[in-house]
Write an enzyme that holds these catalytic residues in place. Structure first.
Site, mmCIF file in Angstrom:
data_model
loop_
_atom_site.group_PDB
_atom_site.id
_atom_site.type_symbol
_atom_site.label_atom_id
_atom_site.label_comp_id
_atom_site.label_asym_id
_atom_site.label_seq_id
_atom_site.Cartn_x
_atom_site.Cartn_y
_atom_site.Cartn_z
ATOM 1 N N HIS A 14 1.028 -1.138 -0.028
ATOM 2 C CA HIS A 14 -0.259 0.556 0.267
ATOM 3 C C HIS A 14 1.413 1.647 0.197
ATOM 4 O O HIS A 14 1.660 1.333 0.720
ATOM 5 C CB HIS A 14 -0.793 0.140 1.502
ATOM 6 C CG HIS A 14 -1.800 1.127 1.432
ATOM 7 N ND1 HIS A 14 -3.049 0.999 1.162
ATOM 8 C CD2 HIS A 14 -1.970 2.951 0.954
ATOM 9 C CE1 HIS A 14 -3.602 1.583 1.123
ATOM 10 N NE2 HIS A 14 -3.255 2.899 1.252
ATOM 11 N N HIS A 16 2.309 4.995 -1.805
ATOM 12 C CA HIS A 16 0.938 6.918 -2.233
ATOM 13 C C HIS A 16 2.895 6.813 -2.709
ATOM 14 O O HIS A 16 3.425 7.773 -2.351
ATOM 15 C CB HIS A 16 0.358 7.535 -1.120
ATOM 16 C CG HIS A 16 -0.889 6.469 -0.611
ATOM 17 N ND1 HIS A 16 -1.855 7.227 -1.635
ATOM 18 C CD2 HIS A 16 -0.809 6.272 0.108
ATOM 19 C CE1 HIS A 16 -2.589 6.549 -0.865
ATOM 20 N NE2 HIS A 16 -2.222 5.993 0.425
ATOM 21 N N LEU A 17 2.564 7.312 -4.536
ATOM 22 C CA LEU A 17 4.074 7.763 -4.760
ATOM 23 C C LEU A 17 3.459 9.115 -5.794
ATOM 24 O O LEU A 17 4.311 9.462 -6.482
ATOM 25 C CB LEU A 17 4.862 6.655 -5.953
ATOM 26 C CG LEU A 17 5.216 4.813 -5.349
ATOM 27 C CD1 LEU A 17 5.772 4.456 -6.616
ATOM 28 C CD2 LEU A 17 6.048 5.987 -4.424
ATOM 29 N N ARG A 18 2.576 9.625 -5.739
ATOM 30 C CA ARG A 18 1.898 11.221 -5.919
ATOM 31 C C ARG A 18 2.455 11.227 -7.270
ATOM 32 O O ARG A 18 1.930 10.115 -8.425
ATOM 33 C CB ARG A 18 2.376 12.332 -5.113
ATOM 34 C CG ARG A 18 2.692 11.278 -3.475
ATOM 35 C CD ARG A 18 1.086 11.352 -3.219
ATOM 36 N NE ARG A 18 1.460 11.522 -1.402
ATOM 37 C CZ ARG A 18 -0.211 11.420 -1.100
ATOM 38 N NH1 ARG A 18 -1.176 10.967 -1.214
ATOM 39 N NH2 ARG A 18 0.012 11.562 0.444
ATOM 40 N N ASN A 42 -5.212 7.866 -5.971
ATOM 41 C CA ASN A 42 -5.657 8.701 -4.826
ATOM 42 C C ASN A 42 -5.234 9.832 -5.647
ATOM 43 O O ASN A 42 -4.500 10.975 -4.745
ATOM 44 C CB ASN A 42 -6.266 8.699 -3.320
ATOM 45 C CG ASN A 42 -4.670 9.002 -2.916
ATOM 46 O OD1 ASN A 42 -4.056 8.174 -3.292
ATOM 47 N ND2 ASN A 42 -4.588 8.904 -1.653
ATOM 48 N N LYS A 96 -8.916 0.563 -5.599
ATOM 49 C CA LYS A 96 -9.779 0.341 -4.437
ATOM 50 C C LYS A 96 -10.902 1.587 -4.183
ATOM 51 O O LYS A 96 -10.482 2.194 -5.102
ATOM 52 C CB LYS A 96 -8.103 1.913 -4.036
ATOM 53 C CG LYS A 96 -8.217 1.972 -2.856
ATOM 54 C CD LYS A 96 -7.240 1.316 -1.899
ATOM 55 C CE LYS A 96 -8.391 1.361 -0.585
ATOM 56 N NZ LYS A 96 -6.913 3.081 -0.160
ATOM 57 N N HIS A 133 -10.431 1.483 1.702
ATOM 58 C CA HIS A 133 -10.314 2.164 2.577
ATOM 59 C C HIS A 133 -11.884 2.424 3.851
ATOM 60 O O HIS A 133 -12.523 2.789 3.144
ATOM 61 C CB HIS A 133 -10.133 3.524 2.551
ATOM 62 C CG HIS A 133 -9.513 4.431 3.286
ATOM 63 N ND1 HIS A 133 -8.154 5.239 3.760
ATOM 64 C CD2 HIS A 133 -10.379 4.951 4.818
ATOM 65 C CE1 HIS A 133 -8.629 5.865 4.824
ATOM 66 N NE2 HIS A 133 -9.476 5.742 5.449
ATOM 67 N N HIS A 167 -4.799 -1.351 5.436
ATOM 68 C CA HIS A 167 -3.843 -0.561 7.393
ATOM 69 C C HIS A 167 -5.216 -0.289 7.857
ATOM 70 O O HIS A 167 -5.862 1.162 8.238
ATOM 71 C CB HIS A 167 -3.770 1.065 5.960
ATOM 72 C CG HIS A 167 -4.932 2.046 5.993
ATOM 73 N ND1 HIS A 167 -6.428 2.465 5.955
ATOM 74 C CD2 HIS A 167 -4.523 2.639 4.823
ATOM 75 C CE1 HIS A 167 -7.195 3.029 5.347
ATOM 76 N NE2 HIS A 167 -5.831 3.100 4.664
ATOM 77 N N ASP A 239 1.337 2.660 2.929
ATOM 78 C CA ASP A 239 0.811 3.406 3.516
ATOM 79 C C ASP A 239 1.345 4.540 3.559
ATOM 80 O O ASP A 239 0.815 5.719 4.003
ATOM 81 C CB ASP A 239 -0.907 3.642 4.914
ATOM 82 C CG ASP A 239 -1.904 4.186 4.431
ATOM 83 O OD1 ASP A 239 -1.889 4.975 3.059
ATOM 84 O OD2 ASP A 239 -1.709 5.019 5.381
ATOM 85 N N HIS A 243 3.229 14.692 1.541
ATOM 86 C CA HIS A 243 2.725 15.470 1.871
ATOM 87 C C HIS A 243 3.854 16.469 2.024
ATOM 88 O O HIS A 243 4.326 16.572 2.603
ATOM 89 C CB HIS A 243 2.054 15.837 2.722
ATOM 90 C CG HIS A 243 0.610 15.217 2.709
ATOM 91 N ND1 HIS A 243 -0.414 15.268 1.801
ATOM 92 C CD2 HIS A 243 0.338 14.042 3.062
ATOM 93 C CE1 HIS A 243 -1.531 14.826 2.300
ATOM 94 N NE2 HIS A 243 -1.023 13.447 3.010
ATOM 95 N N ALA A 255 -3.554 14.733 5.741
ATOM 96 C CA ALA A 255 -3.281 12.783 7.109
ATOM 97 C C ALA A 255 -2.548 12.652 6.309
ATOM 98 O O ALA A 255 -2.356 13.111 4.954
ATOM 99 C CB ALA A 255 -4.846 12.628 7.044
HETATM 100 C C1 NCD Z 1 -3.098 9.191 2.562
HETATM 101 C C2 NCD Z 1 -3.185 10.343 1.258
HETATM 102 O O1 NCD Z 1 -2.445 10.493 2.069
HETATM 103 O O2 NCD Z 1 -2.846 10.350 0.225
HETATM 104 N N1 NCD Z 1 -3.778 9.561 3.379
HETATM 105 C C3 NCD Z 1 -3.522 8.878 4.529
HETATM 106 O O3 NCD Z 1 -3.389 9.416 5.564
HETATM 107 N N2 NCD Z 1 -3.006 7.780 5.384
HETATM 108 C C4 NCD Z 1 -4.705 9.006 1.789
HETATM 109 C C5 NCD Z 1 -5.233 7.049 2.487
HETATM 110 O O4 NCD Z 1 -4.549 6.383 2.365
HETATM 111 O O5 NCD Z 1 -5.980 7.366 3.656
HETATM 112 ZN ZN ZN Z 2 -3.758 5.246 1.509
#
Ligand code: NCD
Ligand code: ZN
Length: 336
Positions: A14, A16-18, A42, A96, A133, A167, A239, A243, A255
Site C-alpha cells: 500500500h 502513495h507515489l503521487r 488517489n 481501491k 479504505h 491499513h 501507506d 505531503h 493526513a
Molecule cells: C493518504 C494520502 O495522503 O493519500 N493519507 C493517509 O493519511 N493515509 C490517503 C489514505 O490512504 O488514506
Molecule cells: Zn493510503
C-alpha cells in the site's frame, strides 16, 4: 560479527507515489529498497480509467530510473462495465475503494456501498481483488470499528471476491480476518508502533497524523502480536503518504505519514526487539506473494545491525518531505 539479514523480494502492499515532482522525489526512495509495491490511485483527478492508469504507470516508470521495481497498479473504484474491467484486468492488481470524503483525495469515492453492487459482482467473476479504505464518517476513533459491518456484509455477499482491509488499526479488524476466508489485511509501520498518545497526547506531532488515526495501546499491541507472529493473512503495506512539509506543518495538517525509505530497518528493529526476526520475511514478502499469487522479483535487500539516524527530511525536485521519526537513531540500517 555484524548481524545481517537478507530480505527476499520485500513488497510494500500500500503505497502513495503521487505525481509530478513529489513522485520524482519519492518513487526512487521506494524502488531502492523494495522489489515492488501496490500503487494507490488517489491522484487528483483519480486514476479511474485504463488510459489514465497506463499514462500514470509510464510517468512512474520514468521516475524510477533504472531501479528494478514492480508497479502493481490499482484503479480508483467507481462503477465500471464488464468490458472496461476485462480490458483493465491484466494491468491491475486490484481496485481501491474509498468511501467518499474519508481521506486525502477521496472526494470522488463511493457515497453508498449499495450502489457498488454491480461492479463488485463483475470483479468477483473476473477475480479482481478489492482493496478498501474501511472507515465510516463517524467519530474519528470509531470509524474503522463501525466499518467492520460493511466488511462482513461484503465478505458474505461476495464470497469469491478477495477483499483486502487496508491499513487496519484495531484489534477488532484483526479478529474479522479469522472469521472470513476471503478477507485479508495490510498494516502500516506507524500503526505497529504508535498510539493516539504519540500523535496528540503531548505536543501535537503532525508527522504522525494519518487516516485512519492511530488507536489505543491494546489495538497497537494486538496488531504487533499478529505481525510478529507472521499471521498468514496480514501483509505489510506502508501507506507511506508524502505531503510537502508546508502541508504537514500547518494549521490544518494533511493526513499521511511518510515512511517508505526507513520502513524496513524500523521493522527489523521492532521484530528483533520481540525476538521475531524469523517472521519478518513472511510479513514483508511471503504472505503478500502467496495471497495475491505474485511472481518473485529476485531482488534481495540486506539490512545490518548498525545504527542509522533517520534523515531530517528528503528533498529534491523542489519538494521537501519529512519522514516519520526524523532525526531519531534506530538500531538497523541498509547494508549499502
Ligand atoms: C493518504 C494520502 O495522503 O493519500 N493519507 C493517509 O493519511 N493515509 C490517503 C489514505 O490512504 O488514506
Ligand atoms: Zn493510503
Amino acid at each position: 560479527m555484524l548481524m545481517k539479514i537478507e530480505l527476499d523480494s520485500p513488497l510494500d502492499m500500500h503505497l502513495h507515489l503521487r505525481d509530478g515532482n513529489m513522485m520524482r522525489l519519492v518513487a526512487p526512495l521506494s524502488a531502492r529498497y523494495f522489489s515492488g509495491a501496490v500503487i494507490m490511485p488517489n491522484l487528483v483527478p483519480p486514476v479511474n480509467s485504463l488510459e489514465k492508469l497506463l499514462a500514470y504507470k509510464q510517468r512512474l516508470t520514468e521516475a524510477l530510473y533504472s531501479y528494478d521495481f514492480h508497479l502493481y497498479m490499482t484503479l480508483f473504484f467507481q462503477n465500471y462495465t464488464e468490458e472496461e474491467l476485462l480490458r483493465a484486468r491484466s494491468h491491475i492488481i486490484g481496485i481501491k475503494l474509498y468511501p467518499a470524503g474519508v481521506t486525502t483525495n477521496s472526494a470522488n469515492g463511493v457515497a453508498n456501498i449499495l450502489q457498488a453492487e454491480t461492479t463488485l459482482k463483475i470483479m468477483e467473476e473476473l477475480a479482481i481483488p478489492l482493496l478498501v479504505h474501511g472507515e465510516t464518517h463517524g467519530f474519528v476513533m470509531d470509524r474503522e470499528q463501525e466499518f467492520l459491518d460493511i466488511y462482513r456484509d461484503l465478505a458474505i455477499r461476495f464470497p469469491k471476491l478477495k477483499i483486502s482491509m487496508e491499513h487496519i488499526t484495531t484489534a477488532a479488524a484483526l479478529k474479522l480476518l479469522d472469521e472470513f476466508e476471503n478477507l485479508y489485511a495490510t498494516v502500516t509501520l506507524q500503526h505497529l508502533l504508535i498510539t493516539l498518545d504519540d500523535v496528540a497526547g503531548g505536543l501535537l506531532r503532525p508527522h504522525l497524523f494519518c487516516k485512519p488515526i492511530a488507536k489505543r495501546p491494546e489495538d497497537r499491541d494486538a496488531l504487533q502480536q499478529a505481525a510478529l507472529s507472521g499471521h498468514p493473512k496480514l501483509m505489510f503495506g506502508s501507506d507511506s503518504a508524502p505531503h510537502p512539509v508546508h502541508a504537514k506543518e500547518a494549521c490544518g495538517c494533511a493526513a499521511g505519514v511518510f515512511t517508505a525509505p526507513i520502513a524496513l530497518p524500523m521493522l527489523a528493529e521492532l521484530f528483533e526487539r520481540h525476538h521475531a526476526l524469523d517472521h519478518l520475511q513472511a510479513f514483508i514478502s511471503d504472505n503478500a506473494h502467496r495471497i495475491y499469487g505474485l511472481p518473485r522479483q529476485a531482488k534481495t535487500v540486506s539490512l545490518i545491525r548498525q545504527e542509522m539516524t533517520i534523515p531530517q527530511k528528503y528533498a529534491g525536485f523542489g519538494e521537501r518531505v519529512v519522514p516519520m521519526n526524523a532525526k531519531q537513531t534506530i538500531s538497523w540500517s541498509y547494508e549499502d
